[in-house]
Design a protein around this motif. Structure first.
Motif, PDB file in Angstrom:
ATOM      1  N   GLY A 134      19.413  35.987 -10.856  1.00 38.52           N
ATOM      2  CA  GLY A 134      18.424  35.938 -11.610  1.00 38.52           C
ATOM      3  C   GLY A 134      17.826  34.769 -11.540  1.00 38.52           C
ATOM      4  N   ILE A 135      17.967  33.191 -11.857  1.00 33.60           N
ATOM      5  CA  ILE A 135      17.373  32.512 -11.239  1.00 33.60           C
ATOM      6  C   ILE A 135      16.729  32.326  -9.886  1.00 33.60           C
ATOM      7  N   ALA A 136      17.997  32.983  -8.928  1.00 32.21           N
ATOM      8  CA  ALA A 136      17.212  33.376  -7.439  1.00 32.21           C
ATOM      9  C   ALA A 136      16.288  33.770  -7.524  1.00 32.21           C
ATOM     10  N   VAL A 137      16.291  34.801  -8.125  1.00 35.96           N
ATOM     11  CA  VAL A 137      15.012  35.867  -8.257  1.00 35.96           C
ATOM     12  C   VAL A 137      14.273  35.438  -8.324  1.00 35.96           C
ATOM     13  N   ALA A 138      13.735  34.725  -9.489  1.00 39.25           N
ATOM     14  CA  ALA A 138      12.679  34.145 -10.465  1.00 39.25           C
ATOM     15  C   ALA A 138      12.536  33.139  -9.100  1.00 39.25           C
ATOM     16  N   VAL A 139      12.821  32.385  -8.738  1.00 38.45           N
ATOM     17  CA  VAL A 139      11.976  31.141  -7.991  1.00 38.45           C
ATOM     18  C   VAL A 139      11.653  31.864  -6.801  1.00 38.45           C
ATOM     19  N   VAL A 140      12.798  32.731  -6.177  1.00 40.83           N
ATOM     20  CA  VAL A 140      11.791  33.267  -5.011  1.00 40.83           C
ATOM     21  C   VAL A 140      10.530  34.450  -5.339  1.00 40.83           C
ATOM     22  N   SER A 141      10.518  34.517  -6.409  1.00 36.69           N
ATOM     23  CA  SER A 141       9.147  35.039  -6.435  1.00 36.69           C
ATOM     24  C   SER A 141       7.896  34.649  -7.122  1.00 36.69           C
ATOM     25  N   LEU A 142       7.828  33.434  -7.421  1.00 33.42           N
ATOM     26  CA  LEU A 142       6.990  32.536  -7.905  1.00 33.42           C
ATOM     27  C   LEU A 142       5.938  33.237  -7.277  1.00 33.42           C
ATOM     28  N   PRO A 143       5.821  33.311  -5.473  1.00 25.56           N
ATOM     29  CA  PRO A 143       4.516  33.741  -5.008  1.00 25.56           C
ATOM     30  C   PRO A 143       3.938  35.088  -5.489  1.00 25.56           C
ATOM     31  N   LEU A 144       4.852  36.028  -6.757  1.00 24.73           N
ATOM     32  CA  LEU A 144       4.247  36.897  -7.296  1.00 24.73           C
ATOM     33  C   LEU A 144       4.119  38.026  -5.594  1.00 24.73           C
ATOM     34  N   VAL A 145       3.814  37.740  -4.547  1.00 25.55           N
ATOM     35  CA  VAL A 145       3.932  38.252  -3.970  1.00 25.55           C
ATOM     36  C   VAL A 145       5.090  39.220  -3.031  1.00 25.55           C
ATOM     37  N   THR A 146       6.672  38.303  -3.522  1.00 26.49           N
ATOM     38  CA  THR A 146       8.100  38.080  -2.735  1.00 26.49           C
ATOM     39  C   THR A 146       8.741  38.903  -4.120  1.00 26.49           C
ATOM     40  N   LEU A 147       8.371  39.312  -5.104  1.00 27.16           N
ATOM     41  CA  LEU A 147       8.354  40.352  -6.478  1.00 27.16           C
ATOM     42  C   LEU A 147       9.303  41.317  -6.380  1.00 27.16           C
ATOM     43  N   PRO A 148       8.365  42.129  -5.691  1.00 25.95           N
ATOM     44  CA  PRO A 148       9.768  43.557  -5.327  1.00 25.95           C
ATOM     45  C   PRO A 148      10.474  43.396  -4.253  1.00 25.95           C
ATOM     46  N   ALA A 149      10.547  42.486  -3.252  1.00 24.17           N
ATOM     47  CA  ALA A 149      11.397  42.261  -2.461  1.00 24.17           C
ATOM     48  C   ALA A 149      12.882  41.442  -3.190  1.00 24.17           C
ATOM     49  N   ALA A 150      12.403  40.710  -4.090  1.00 30.20           N
ATOM     50  CA  ALA A 150      13.149  40.181  -4.797  1.00 30.20           C
ATOM     51  C   ALA A 150      14.446  40.405  -5.624  1.00 30.20           C
ATOM     52  N   LEU A 151      13.380  40.977  -6.152  1.00 31.93           N
ATOM     53  CA  LEU A 151      14.263  42.638  -7.138  1.00 31.93           C
ATOM     54  C   LEU A 151      14.817  43.613  -6.402  1.00 31.93           C
ATOM     55  N   SER A 152      14.548  43.687  -5.269  1.00 30.58           N
ATOM     56  CA  SER A 152      15.441  45.323  -4.570  1.00 30.58           C
ATOM     57  C   SER A 152      16.536  44.371  -3.886  1.00 30.58           C
ATOM     58  N   THR A 153      16.491  43.647  -3.738  1.00 27.50           N
ATOM     59  CA  THR A 153      17.660  42.864  -2.791  1.00 27.50           C
ATOM     60  C   THR A 153      18.174  42.348  -3.760  1.00 27.50           C
ATOM     61  N   ALA A 154      17.929  42.040  -5.271  1.00 28.25           N
ATOM     62  CA  ALA A 154      19.403  41.170  -5.610  1.00 28.25           C
ATOM     63  C   ALA A 154      19.718  43.154  -6.612  1.00 28.25           C
ATOM     64  N   CYS A 155      18.923  43.704  -6.717  1.00 28.64           N
ATOM     65  CA  CYS A 155      19.562  45.146  -7.278  1.00 28.64           C
ATOM     66  C   CYS A 155      20.725  45.379  -5.416  1.00 28.64           C
ATOM     67  N   ALA A 156      20.608  45.078  -4.958  1.00 22.30           N
ATOM     68  CA  ALA A 156      21.481  45.740  -3.486  1.00 22.30           C
ATOM     69  C   ALA A 156      22.412  45.039  -4.060  1.00 22.30           C
ATOM     70  N   VAL A 157      21.748  43.887  -3.670  1.00 23.53           N
ATOM     71  CA  VAL A 157      23.549  42.817  -3.936  1.00 23.53           C
ATOM     72  C   VAL A 157      24.344  43.552  -5.277  1.00 23.53           C
ATOM     73  N   LEU A 158      23.824  43.531  -6.073  1.00 21.29           N
ATOM     74  CA  LEU A 158      24.071  43.962  -8.052  1.00 21.29           C
ATOM     75  C   LEU A 158      25.595  45.134  -6.805  1.00 21.29           C
ATOM     76  N   ARG A 159      25.067  45.899  -6.949  1.00 21.10           N
ATOM     77  CA  ARG A 159      25.522  46.990  -5.694  1.00 21.10           C
ATOM     78  C   ARG A 159      26.894  47.087  -5.555  1.00 21.10           C
ATOM     79  N   GLY A 160      26.514  45.715  -4.510  1.00 22.36           N
ATOM     80  CA  GLY A 160      28.335  45.911  -3.610  1.00 22.36           C
ATOM     81  C   GLY A 160      29.116  45.304  -4.769  1.00 22.36           C
ATOM     82  N   VAL A 161      28.678  45.004  -6.255  1.00 21.49           N
ATOM     83  CA  VAL A 161      30.021  44.848  -7.206  1.00 21.49           C
ATOM     84  C   VAL A 161      31.285  46.904  -7.060  1.00 21.49           C
ATOM     85  N   ARG A 162      30.249  47.347  -6.915  1.00 22.55           N
ATOM     86  CA  ARG A 162      31.529  48.536  -6.964  1.00 22.55           C
ATOM     87  C   ARG A 162      31.850  48.351  -4.987  1.00 22.55           C
TER      88      ARG A 162
END
Length: 196
Positions: free
Chosen positions: A28-56
């Protein structure tokens, strides 16, 4: 799929159940920092979801893994998705400001604009939670649109996750750096729930 560990290892303070929570906060901290330009928010959130999906599959969830995955995938299409999200948000704010300026039918228009905006937010967030968003945003948005209609319960969960995130940040502003990880976890859970 590797088995989920349920016992503490020597030297581990909290045990395996708290590990995912701590990892979600670091992502979450990494997503917030990467999303500061705002244009990168969808990519950051999508990547976080992909990384979290890897737990399975037994892959660890770390901020480092998130940053490596984001660096590999950040491309023109991701920036366009972010730009579309920003333009949509700006248009919604302008429409609501104009509706509140006392124009005839302004209240009805404000309600309609709010409903359309809420629907767009749900579809956009569900698209971020879909695995296709890593490679193909249009396919992810189409799938999210179908899911938003077919799975009203999941869409309600997304709305509740957003409302909870907004309330958490409203009550305690520093949580703005932790909430994106929790939102990504909620979006991933809704998507996984819909596929089971």
């Amino acid at each position: 799929m590797s088995p989920v560990r349920t016992t503490k290892e020597p030297g581990e303070i909290f045990g395996p159940r708290m590990t995912l929570f701590a990892d979600v906060l670091s992502v979450g901290i990494a997503v917030a920092v990467v999303s500061l330009p705002l244009v990168t928010l969808p990519a950051a959130l999508s990547t976080a979801c992909a990384v979290l999906r890897g737990v399975r599959e037994g892959r660890p969830v770390t901020a480092g893994r998130f940053l490596v995955a984001l660096r590999r995938r950040l491309r023109f299409g991701d920036l366009v998705a972010g730009l579309v999200a920003l333009v949509g948000a700006a248009l919604a704010l302008v429409d609501l400001a104009l509706a509140g300026a006392g124009l005839p039918g302004g209240r009805a228009f404000a309600l309609l604009a709010a409903a359309i905006g809420a629907g767009a937010v749900v579809v956009g967030l569900r698209a971020c939670g879909r695995p296709e968003s890593v490679e193909d945003w249009p396919a992810a948005v189409r799938g999210a649109g179908r899911d938003a209609v077919r799975d009203a319960g999941g869409s309600g969960l997304v709305v509740l996750a957003v409302v909870t995130a907004v309330l958490c940040v409203w009550m305690l502003l520093p949580l703005v750096f932790l909430v994106p990880g929790l939102l990504a976890l909620a979006l991933t859970a809704v998507d996984v729930r819909g596929r089971v």
